[in-house]
Design an enzyme around this catalytic site. Structure first.
Site, mmCIF file in Angstrom:
data_model
loop_
_atom_site.group_PDB
_atom_site.id
_atom_site.type_symbol
_atom_site.label_atom_id
_atom_site.label_comp_id
_atom_site.label_asym_id
_atom_site.label_seq_id
_atom_site.Cartn_x
_atom_site.Cartn_y
_atom_site.Cartn_z
ATOM 1 N N GLN A 75 0.840 -1.213 0.000
ATOM 2 C CA GLN A 75 0.000 0.000 0.000
ATOM 3 C C GLN A 75 0.872 1.260 0.000
ATOM 4 O O GLN A 75 0.636 2.206 0.754
ATOM 5 C CB GLN A 75 -0.954 0.000 1.195
ATOM 6 C CG GLN A 75 -2.187 -0.876 1.003
ATOM 7 C CD GLN A 75 -3.087 -0.380 -0.142
ATOM 8 O OE1 GLN A 75 -3.167 0.804 -0.443
ATOM 9 N NE2 GLN A 75 -3.763 -1.324 -0.791
ATOM 10 N N SER A 76 1.891 1.285 -0.842
ATOM 11 C CA SER A 76 2.806 2.430 -0.882
ATOM 12 C C SER A 76 2.141 3.666 -1.498
ATOM 13 O O SER A 76 1.661 3.628 -2.637
ATOM 14 C CB SER A 76 4.038 2.049 -1.705
ATOM 15 O OG SER A 76 4.771 3.195 -2.072
ATOM 16 N N ASN A 77 2.139 4.758 -0.737
ATOM 17 C CA ASN A 77 1.667 6.037 -1.268
ATOM 18 C C ASN A 77 2.646 6.573 -2.312
ATOM 19 O O ASN A 77 2.252 7.180 -3.299
ATOM 20 C CB ASN A 77 1.538 7.059 -0.139
ATOM 21 C CG ASN A 77 0.502 6.645 0.880
ATOM 22 O OD1 ASN A 77 -0.666 6.465 0.547
ATOM 23 N ND2 ASN A 77 0.918 6.472 2.133
#
Ligand SMILES: *Cc1c(COP(=O)(O)O)cnc(C)c1O
Length: 333
Positions: A75-77
Protein backbone atom coordinates in the site's frame (compact mmCIF):
# COMPACT_ATOMS: atom_id res chain seq x y z
CA UNK A 1 22.37 31.83 -3.17
CA UNK A 2 21.27 28.27 -2.22
CA UNK A 3 17.66 29.13 -3.03
CA UNK A 4 18.50 30.46 -6.49
CA UNK A 5 20.53 27.28 -7.13
CA UNK A 6 17.48 25.31 -6.00
CA UNK A 7 15.25 27.28 -8.37
CA UNK A 8 17.54 26.46 -11.30
CA UNK A 9 17.47 22.67 -10.87
CA UNK A 10 15.32 20.52 -13.19
CA UNK A 11 11.84 20.28 -11.72
CA UNK A 12 8.59 18.83 -13.04
CA UNK A 13 5.67 20.92 -11.83
CA UNK A 14 3.49 18.16 -10.37
CA UNK A 15 2.32 19.47 -7.00
CA UNK A 16 -0.24 22.15 -6.16
CA UNK A 17 1.87 24.53 -4.07
CA UNK A 18 1.97 26.14 -1.65
CA UNK A 19 -0.22 23.82 0.40
CA UNK A 20 -2.39 25.44 3.06
CA UNK A 21 -1.22 25.96 6.64
CA UNK A 22 -4.42 25.64 8.68
CA UNK A 23 -4.96 26.75 12.27
CA UNK A 24 -6.00 23.90 14.53
CA UNK A 25 -7.27 23.68 18.10
CA UNK A 26 -5.15 24.09 21.20
CA UNK A 27 -3.23 21.01 22.26
CA UNK A 28 -3.83 19.72 25.80
CA UNK A 29 -0.78 21.73 26.98
CA UNK A 30 -2.30 24.94 25.63
CA UNK A 31 0.09 25.13 22.65
CA UNK A 32 -1.48 26.04 19.31
CA UNK A 33 -1.58 23.37 16.63
CA UNK A 34 -1.16 24.20 12.95
CA UNK A 35 -1.68 21.63 10.21
CA UNK A 36 0.38 21.88 7.03
CA UNK A 37 -1.80 20.24 4.40
CA UNK A 38 0.74 18.25 2.39
CA UNK A 39 -1.99 15.63 2.08
CA UNK A 40 -3.40 18.11 -0.45
CA UNK A 41 -0.49 18.37 -2.87
CA UNK A 42 -2.88 17.37 -5.62
CA UNK A 43 -0.87 14.77 -7.52
CA UNK A 44 -2.84 11.49 -7.71
CA UNK A 45 -4.91 12.44 -4.60
CA UNK A 46 -1.92 13.97 -2.84
CA UNK A 47 0.68 13.38 -0.15
CA UNK A 48 4.28 14.26 0.66
CA UNK A 49 5.84 12.27 -2.20
CA UNK A 50 4.60 14.83 -4.75
CA UNK A 51 7.23 17.28 -3.53
CA UNK A 52 10.06 14.78 -3.93
CA UNK A 53 8.74 13.62 -7.30
CA UNK A 54 8.95 17.16 -8.66
CA UNK A 55 12.75 16.97 -8.43
CA UNK A 56 13.09 13.23 -9.11
CA UNK A 57 10.97 13.44 -12.27
CA UNK A 58 12.60 16.71 -13.25
CA UNK A 59 15.88 14.82 -13.31
CA UNK A 60 14.29 11.87 -15.17
CA UNK A 61 12.94 14.14 -17.92
CA UNK A 62 16.21 16.07 -18.06
CA UNK A 63 18.14 12.83 -18.57
CA UNK A 64 15.80 11.66 -21.34
CA UNK A 65 14.24 8.75 -19.45
CA UNK A 66 11.27 7.04 -21.10
CA UNK A 67 10.01 5.11 -18.07
CA UNK A 68 9.98 5.25 -14.27
CA UNK A 69 10.67 2.38 -11.88
CA UNK A 70 10.13 2.51 -8.15
CA UNK A 71 9.43 0.28 -5.19
CA UNK A 72 7.44 0.15 -1.98
CA UNK A 73 5.18 -1.69 0.40
CA UNK A 74 1.95 -3.12 -1.03
CA UNK A 75 0.00 0.00 0.00
CA UNK A 76 2.81 2.43 -0.88
CA UNK A 77 1.67 6.04 -1.27
CA UNK A 78 4.98 6.78 -2.97
CA UNK A 79 4.30 4.15 -5.66
CA UNK A 80 0.78 5.46 -6.25
CA UNK A 81 2.03 9.03 -6.64
CA UNK A 82 4.89 7.93 -8.91
CA UNK A 83 2.26 6.24 -11.09
CA UNK A 84 0.33 9.52 -11.22
CA UNK A 85 3.54 11.43 -12.07
CA UNK A 86 4.28 8.94 -14.87
CA UNK A 87 0.78 9.47 -16.24
CA UNK A 88 1.17 13.26 -16.14
CA UNK A 89 4.57 13.15 -17.85
CA UNK A 90 3.81 10.40 -20.37
CA UNK A 91 6.34 8.01 -18.83
CA UNK A 92 5.53 4.29 -18.56
CA UNK A 93 5.69 3.41 -14.84
CA UNK A 94 6.72 0.14 -13.19
CA UNK A 95 6.09 -0.48 -9.49
CA UNK A 96 7.86 -3.20 -7.50
CA UNK A 97 5.58 -4.05 -4.57
CA UNK A 98 5.79 -6.21 -1.48
CA UNK A 99 3.36 -9.11 -1.02
CA UNK A 100 1.42 -11.18 -3.53
CA UNK A 101 -1.07 -9.96 -6.12
CA UNK A 102 -4.42 -9.66 -4.32
CA UNK A 103 -7.69 -10.96 -5.78
CA UNK A 104 -8.93 -7.35 -5.90
CA UNK A 105 -6.76 -4.24 -6.06
CA UNK A 106 -7.63 -1.86 -3.22
CA UNK A 107 -6.54 1.57 -1.99
CA UNK A 108 -3.23 2.74 -3.42
CA UNK A 109 -2.92 -0.31 -5.69
CA UNK A 110 -6.28 0.35 -7.32
CA UNK A 111 -5.25 3.96 -7.98
CA UNK A 112 -1.80 3.01 -9.31
CA UNK A 113 -3.50 0.58 -11.70
CA UNK A 114 -5.98 3.28 -12.70
CA UNK A 115 -3.06 5.62 -13.49
CA UNK A 116 -1.79 2.96 -15.91
CA UNK A 117 1.23 1.67 -13.97
CA UNK A 118 2.53 -1.89 -14.22
CA UNK A 119 2.36 -3.55 -10.79
CA UNK A 120 5.02 -6.20 -10.07
CA UNK A 121 4.21 -8.20 -6.93
CA UNK A 122 7.34 -9.75 -5.41
CA UNK A 123 5.90 -11.88 -2.58
CA UNK A 124 8.49 -10.20 -0.31
CA UNK A 125 7.23 -9.10 3.17
CA UNK A 126 6.77 -5.33 3.44
CA UNK A 127 9.45 -4.81 6.09
CA UNK A 128 12.17 -6.47 3.94
CA UNK A 129 13.28 -3.28 2.22
CA UNK A 130 16.67 -4.69 1.18
CA UNK A 131 15.03 -7.51 -0.82
CA UNK A 132 12.60 -5.04 -2.39
CA UNK A 133 15.45 -2.74 -3.45
CA UNK A 134 17.23 -5.68 -5.09
CA UNK A 135 14.02 -6.51 -6.99
CA UNK A 136 13.83 -2.88 -8.17
CA UNK A 137 17.42 -3.02 -9.41
CA UNK A 138 16.86 -6.24 -11.36
CA UNK A 139 13.66 -4.94 -12.95
CA UNK A 140 15.52 -1.75 -13.92
CA UNK A 141 18.24 -3.85 -15.58
CA UNK A 142 15.64 -5.95 -17.43
CA UNK A 143 13.90 -2.86 -18.79
CA UNK A 144 17.24 -1.40 -19.89
CA UNK A 145 18.10 -4.71 -21.57
CA UNK A 146 14.78 -4.43 -23.46
CA UNK A 147 15.98 -1.11 -24.87
CA UNK A 148 14.13 1.26 -22.52
CA UNK A 149 15.72 4.18 -20.66
CA UNK A 150 14.44 3.70 -17.09
CA UNK A 151 14.80 6.26 -14.33
CA UNK A 152 14.87 4.15 -11.18
CA UNK A 153 13.82 5.66 -7.86
CA UNK A 154 14.70 4.12 -4.47
CA UNK A 155 12.13 3.41 -1.78
CA UNK A 156 10.14 6.48 -0.74
CA UNK A 157 12.01 8.65 -3.25
CA UNK A 158 14.44 9.37 -0.43
CA UNK A 159 17.51 10.45 -2.34
CA UNK A 160 19.42 13.72 -2.09
CA UNK A 161 17.49 14.94 -5.14
CA UNK A 162 14.10 13.86 -3.78
CA UNK A 163 14.77 15.49 -0.41
CA UNK A 164 15.09 18.88 -2.14
CA UNK A 165 11.30 18.89 -2.24
CA UNK A 166 11.31 19.32 1.53
CA UNK A 167 13.90 22.09 1.42
CA UNK A 168 11.23 23.92 -0.59
CA UNK A 169 8.59 22.89 1.97
CA UNK A 170 10.63 24.16 4.93
CA UNK A 171 11.01 27.60 3.39
CA UNK A 172 7.31 27.59 2.45
CA UNK A 173 6.31 26.82 6.05
CA UNK A 174 8.55 29.53 7.50
CA UNK A 175 7.16 32.12 5.09
CA UNK A 176 3.57 31.11 5.88
CA UNK A 177 4.18 31.28 9.64
CA UNK A 178 5.80 34.68 9.20
CA UNK A 179 2.82 35.94 7.18
CA UNK A 180 0.50 34.67 9.93
CA UNK A 181 2.57 36.48 12.55
CA UNK A 182 4.15 33.71 14.58
CA UNK A 183 7.42 31.81 14.83
CA UNK A 184 6.86 28.05 15.11
CA UNK A 185 8.44 26.19 18.03
CA UNK A 186 8.51 22.84 16.26
CA UNK A 187 7.68 21.16 12.97
CA UNK A 188 6.53 17.57 13.59
CA UNK A 189 5.91 14.91 10.92
CA UNK A 190 5.93 11.19 10.21
CA UNK A 191 9.16 9.61 8.95
CA UNK A 192 9.67 6.24 7.26
CA UNK A 193 12.31 6.37 4.54
CA UNK A 194 13.92 9.55 5.84
CA UNK A 195 13.77 11.83 2.79
CA UNK A 196 11.18 14.20 4.17
CA UNK A 197 13.23 14.50 7.33
CA UNK A 198 16.50 15.05 5.44
CA UNK A 199 14.92 17.78 3.31
CA UNK A 200 13.51 19.61 6.34
CA UNK A 201 16.84 19.40 8.17
CA UNK A 202 18.59 20.73 5.06
CA UNK A 203 16.05 23.53 4.65
CA UNK A 204 16.45 24.44 8.30
CA UNK A 205 20.24 24.67 7.89
CA UNK A 206 19.78 27.02 4.92
CA UNK A 207 17.31 29.16 6.89
CA UNK A 208 19.63 29.27 9.90
CA UNK A 209 22.46 30.23 7.54
CA UNK A 210 20.40 33.30 6.57
CA UNK A 211 20.46 34.30 10.26
CA UNK A 212 16.86 33.37 11.07
CA UNK A 213 15.70 31.64 14.26
CA UNK A 214 14.64 28.07 13.44
CA UNK A 215 12.10 25.66 14.97
CA UNK A 216 12.83 22.14 16.14
CA UNK A 217 12.37 19.58 13.38
CA UNK A 218 10.95 16.51 15.11
CA UNK A 219 10.54 13.27 13.16
CA UNK A 220 8.27 10.52 14.45
CA UNK A 221 9.68 7.22 13.15
CA UNK A 222 7.17 4.67 11.87
CA UNK A 223 9.50 2.15 10.20
CA UNK A 224 12.26 0.05 11.75
CA UNK A 225 14.85 1.45 9.33
CA UNK A 226 14.55 5.09 10.40
CA UNK A 227 14.09 4.09 14.01
CA UNK A 228 17.46 2.30 13.82
CA UNK A 229 19.06 5.30 12.11
CA UNK A 230 18.81 4.25 8.45
CA UNK A 231 19.30 6.12 6.25
CA UNK A 232 21.71 8.49 8.00
CA UNK A 233 19.49 11.58 7.83
CA UNK A 234 22.33 14.02 8.56
CA UNK A 235 24.35 12.60 5.66
CA UNK A 236 21.39 12.64 3.30
CA UNK A 237 20.62 16.24 4.29
CA UNK A 238 24.25 17.23 3.69
CA UNK A 239 24.18 15.57 0.23
CA UNK A 240 21.01 17.46 -0.59
CA UNK A 241 22.57 20.75 0.47
CA UNK A 242 25.67 20.00 -1.61
CA UNK A 243 23.39 19.89 -4.69
CA UNK A 244 22.53 23.55 -4.08
CA UNK A 245 26.01 24.60 -3.05
CA UNK A 246 25.23 24.83 0.65
CA UNK A 247 26.33 23.12 3.86
CA UNK A 248 25.84 23.50 7.59
CA UNK A 249 23.95 20.41 8.78
CA UNK A 250 24.96 19.29 12.23
CA UNK A 251 24.37 15.88 13.74
CA UNK A 252 22.42 17.49 16.60
CA UNK A 253 19.92 18.78 14.03
CA UNK A 254 18.55 15.27 13.56
CA UNK A 255 15.92 14.31 16.11
CA UNK A 256 13.92 11.09 15.67
CA UNK A 257 11.41 10.05 18.30
CA UNK A 258 11.32 6.26 18.04
CA UNK A 259 8.63 5.58 20.65
CA UNK A 260 5.58 5.49 18.36
CA UNK A 261 6.36 2.70 15.87
CA UNK A 262 4.73 -0.06 17.92
CA UNK A 263 5.39 -3.62 16.81
CA UNK A 264 6.40 -2.78 13.26
CA UNK A 265 5.74 -0.72 10.13
CA UNK A 266 2.04 -0.68 9.17
CA UNK A 267 0.93 -2.47 12.34
CA UNK A 268 -1.58 -0.15 14.03
CA UNK A 269 -1.02 1.09 17.59
CA UNK A 270 -3.57 2.10 20.22
CA UNK A 271 -1.94 5.54 20.50
CA UNK A 272 -2.08 5.97 16.72
CA UNK A 273 -5.76 5.04 16.65
CA UNK A 274 -6.49 7.52 19.46
CA UNK A 275 -4.60 10.20 17.53
CA UNK A 276 -6.67 9.45 14.40
CA UNK A 277 -9.86 9.99 16.44
CA UNK A 278 -8.47 13.17 18.08
CA UNK A 279 -7.69 14.75 14.71
CA UNK A 280 -10.94 13.60 13.14
CA UNK A 281 -13.11 14.87 15.99
CA UNK A 282 -11.39 18.24 16.34
CA UNK A 283 -10.65 19.22 12.78
CA UNK A 284 -12.12 16.72 10.36
CA UNK A 285 -8.58 15.71 9.39
CA UNK A 286 -8.20 12.15 8.09
CA UNK A 287 -5.03 10.44 9.28
CA UNK A 288 -4.05 6.86 8.39
CA UNK A 289 -2.89 3.96 10.60
CA UNK A 290 0.51 3.41 8.93
CA UNK A 291 1.87 6.96 8.78
CA UNK A 292 0.13 10.13 9.84
CA UNK A 293 -1.88 8.56 12.70
CA UNK A 294 1.28 7.25 14.37
CA UNK A 295 3.08 10.49 13.57
CA UNK A 296 0.36 12.54 15.20
CA UNK A 297 0.37 10.20 18.21
CA UNK A 298 4.01 11.23 18.60
CA UNK A 299 3.05 14.90 18.52
CA UNK A 300 0.36 14.37 21.17
CA UNK A 301 2.81 12.26 23.21
CA UNK A 302 5.48 14.97 23.19
CA UNK A 303 2.82 17.48 24.19
CA UNK A 304 1.77 15.25 27.09
CA UNK A 305 5.44 14.97 28.12
CA UNK A 306 5.44 18.73 28.71
CA UNK A 307 7.57 19.69 25.73
CA UNK A 308 5.33 22.65 24.79
CA UNK A 309 3.15 25.20 26.58
CA UNK A 310 0.62 27.96 25.93
CA UNK A 311 3.09 30.23 24.10
CA UNK A 312 4.15 27.60 21.60
CA UNK A 313 3.03 27.06 18.02
CA UNK A 314 3.48 23.49 16.77
CA UNK A 315 3.19 22.68 13.07
CA UNK A 316 2.17 19.15 12.12
CA UNK A 317 2.87 18.26 8.50
CA UNK A 318 0.01 16.08 7.34
CA UNK A 319 1.93 13.89 4.88
CA UNK A 320 -1.13 12.18 3.36
CA UNK A 321 -1.99 8.49 3.20
CA UNK A 322 -5.69 8.85 2.41
CA UNK A 323 -6.08 5.83 0.04
CA UNK A 324 -5.00 3.30 2.69
CA UNK A 325 -7.95 4.44 4.79
CA UNK A 326 -10.18 2.66 2.26
CA UNK A 327 -8.24 -0.63 2.30
CA UNK A 328 -9.48 -3.33 4.76
CA UNK A 329 -8.73 -2.38 8.37
CA UNK A 330 -7.77 1.11 7.21
CA UNK A 331 -9.49 2.90 10.09
CA UNK A 332 -9.98 2.09 13.79
CA UNK A 333 -13.48 0.95 14.82
C1 LIG B 1 6.12 8.19 2.69
C2 LIG B 1 5.22 8.76 3.72
C3 LIG B 1 5.73 9.33 4.90
C4 LIG B 1 7.19 9.34 5.25
O1 LIG B 1 8.00 10.07 4.38
P1 LIG B 1 9.52 9.63 4.19
O2 LIG B 1 10.11 10.71 3.39
O3 LIG B 1 9.48 8.31 3.46
O4 LIG B 1 10.15 9.45 5.51
C5 LIG B 1 4.85 9.88 5.80
N1 LIG B 1 3.52 9.87 5.57
C6 LIG B 1 2.99 9.32 4.45
C7 LIG B 1 1.52 9.32 4.30
C8 LIG B 1 3.81 8.75 3.49
O5 LIG B 1 3.28 8.20 2.39
Amino acid sequence: MPLSRLASLPRALLATLPTALEPGPRLPSGATLWVKRDDLTGLGVGGNKARKLEFLCGQAVDEGADCLVTVGAGQSNHCRMTAAAGARLGLETHLVLSGDAPATLLGNQALAHLFGAHLHFTGVPSSHWGALEIARESLTEELAADGLRPHSIPIGGSTAVGALGYVVAFVEIMQQCDALGFAPTAIVFTSSSGGTHAGLVAGRAVWRGFGHAVPDVLAIGVAKGVVMGLPDVAELAAESLALIGASGVERADVEIDTRWLGEDYAIPTAAGDDAIRWAAHRGGWVLDRTYSGKGFSGLLGNDADGRWGADDNVVFIHTGGLPAVFAPGGLPD
